[in-house]
Design an enzyme around this catalytic site. Structure first.
Site, PDB file in Angstrom:
ATOM      1  N   ASP A  58       0.836  -1.213  -0.100  1.00  0.00           N
ATOM      2  CA  ASP A  58      -0.102  -0.066  -0.033  1.00  0.00           C
ATOM      3  C   ASP A  58       0.934   1.288   0.033  1.00  0.00           C
ATOM      4  O   ASP A  58       1.673   1.541   1.040  1.00  0.00           O
ATOM      5  CB  ASP A  58      -0.756  -0.220   1.289  1.00  0.00           C
ATOM      6  CG  ASP A  58      -1.888   1.004   1.122  1.00  0.00           C
ATOM      7  OD1 ASP A  58      -1.902   2.038   0.441  1.00  0.00           O
ATOM      8  OD2 ASP A  58      -2.730   1.022   2.040  1.00  0.00           O
ATOM      9  N   ASP A 294      -1.578   5.934  -5.610  1.00  0.00           N
ATOM     10  CA  ASP A 294      -2.372   5.166  -4.788  1.00  0.00           C
ATOM     11  C   ASP A 294      -2.643   3.773  -5.536  1.00  0.00           C
ATOM     12  O   ASP A 294      -3.704   4.187  -6.485  1.00  0.00           O
ATOM     13  CB  ASP A 294      -3.505   5.559  -4.015  1.00  0.00           C
ATOM     14  CG  ASP A 294      -4.436   4.427  -3.331  1.00  0.00           C
ATOM     15  OD1 ASP A 294      -3.969   3.377  -2.984  1.00  0.00           O
ATOM     16  OD2 ASP A 294      -5.710   4.668  -3.278  1.00  0.00           O
TER      17      ASP A 294
END
Length: 427
Positions: A58, A294
């Site tokens: 992440d 992201d």
């Protein structure tokens, strides 16, 4: 990304041993496999003896999170919170685990973008983290679940890659990559991502062989293989570097936390076009809007404003479509629209320019249209895979898989810069 995080430590504080000298000093091409949450890796273990810790990778999280047996603050109540087959790190089984509750207070967030309006609570401990052949002692975010999870996740932790802002000089806010690099575990403070997952409508995306037959690679400590194949000079010329910015609005519009988090990879967006038609940028929030980098579940879908999405719908003659949750191409709140599959090649590219360079980066229509097979449809349908945020004109967007399919995305933890390069060999 809608899942995880919380606390967990053994009682009693004792002195932390000196950091372990990492056993490998080369860059590591971390293999990634795609899951419905995003990309995950099976190359991580924690503790001594080592406990496997398949981890969700992440770019927007700040540390190495691990599920632990702790539930409602008690190591003996695990079954009240976790499913029996949930992978976790049991600190009681590691002889190198060190409780760090005396160094870093427990933290609690509500709301948060993992569990939304269920408590997210973490405490801290340190242990040996192995990523491939590299081993170092890092501070871990230890989970203490406060509610029952409905199912087991296909990983036991989160490998965070958020930037480390100036002033965040303790390990409780540092990514595991950054901690390991500071100990000499990687030759460079750079991590690179290349995508090799799927091809739509026959357009070229990196062949899986370029990712060693994986869905993607997150190279730790240097440039991705696609760039190193070019040679040093050509690789450096291929990369454009952009300053990372502080963008407080992210906590109000995108990732919602209380107390807030702000350390994201972010660049200013200076131009947004559909084909050659420039779209309006909203500058009422203190300047140009931002791209938040992201590639997890929030990064699925083409980042667009509500208004530019409506314009794209008009230009592609898209029609409203109601999709079941399982068929939606991304987890945004916007409605979805279907297009004529035979016309995709004629659609305009969607383009972005970022502060620092004049170069305009394109997302071709074959990458922002998904072909799906809904259970209630007799044949596949094509859907605009667009994810909107805020209202009106462009303010902020999550730039992830859809943007990166034919590009390399890099982060420099020392210079605090985001790098972009076209994937070699695809043009």
């Amino acid at each position: 990304m809608d899942f995880l995080l919380a606390l967990g430590l053994l009682g009693g504080a004792f002195a932390a041993p000196a950091p372990c000298t990492p056993i490998d000093r080369g860059a590591f091409d971390m293999p990634l496999q795609w899951t419905p949450y995003g990309f995950a890796t099976n190359t991580i273990s924690v503790g001594t003896p080592a406990q496997s810790m398949d981890s969700f990778v992440d770019w927007t999280w700040i540390g190495q999170y691990v599920f632990t047996p702790r539930c409602h603050g008690d190591l003996s109540r695990t079954s009240e919170c976790l499913q029996p087959d949930q992978m976790l790190f049991d600190q009681r089984e590691s002889r190198t685990f060190v409780n760090q509750s005396h160094l870093y207070p427990d933290r609690h967030w509500n709301p948060n973008h993992f569990y939304f309006h269920d408590d997210l609570s973490i405490g801290f401990g340190s242990d040996m983290l192995r990523v491939g052949n590299t081993k170092s002692r890092v501070t871990l975010q230890m989970a203490d679940m406060r509610f029952k999870l409905d199912s087991a996740y296909p990983f036991g932790g989160v490998y965070g890659l958020s930037p480390v802002f100036a002033g965040y000089d303790n390990a409780s806010t540092q990514s595991p990559f950054y901690q390991t690099w500071r100990q000499g575990g990687y030759p460079e403070p750079i991590t690179s991502f290349q995508y090799c997952y799927n091809s739509t409508f026959g357009n070229p995306v990196p062949d899986r062989s370029r990712c060693n037959d994986n869905d993607g690679l997150q190279t730790l400590g240097g440039l991705s293989p696609a760039l190193t194949e070019l040679g040093d000079t050509e690789a450096q010329e291929a990369i454009l570097w952009y300053d990372n910015i502080f963008f407080p609005l992210v906590n109000d519009v995108d990732f919602e936390y209380d107390p807030p988090l702000y350390n994201y990879w972010a660049t200013r967006v200076t131009k947004h076009l559909i084909g050659d038609e420039e779209q309006t940028l909203n500058k009422t929030y203190g300047g140009n809007p931002a791209a938040i980098w992201d590639h997890a579940s929030y990064g699925r879908g083409l980042p667009m404003s509500v208004n530019s999405y409506h314009r794209l719908i008009h230009l592609t003659e898209a029609q409203p479509i109601i999709l079941d949750e399982v068929d939606k191409p991304n987890n945004g709140n916007q409605s979805f629209a279907s297009v004529d599959c035979s016309r995709v090649d004629s659609f305009p590219s969607v383009k972005f320019q970022f502060e620092g360079h004049d170069h305009v980066w394109e997302v071709i229509p074959q990458n922002y249209v998904d072909r799906i097979s809904p259970a209630n449809a007799s044949e596949p349908v094509c859907v605009l895979n667009v994810r909107t945020l805020a209202d009106g004109d462009f303010v902020i967007g999550n730039f992830g898989d859809t943007f990166a399919k034919d590009k390399v995305v890099l982060f420099d933890f020392e210079e605090m810069k985001v790098g972009l390069a076209d994937m070699p060999g695809l043009n």
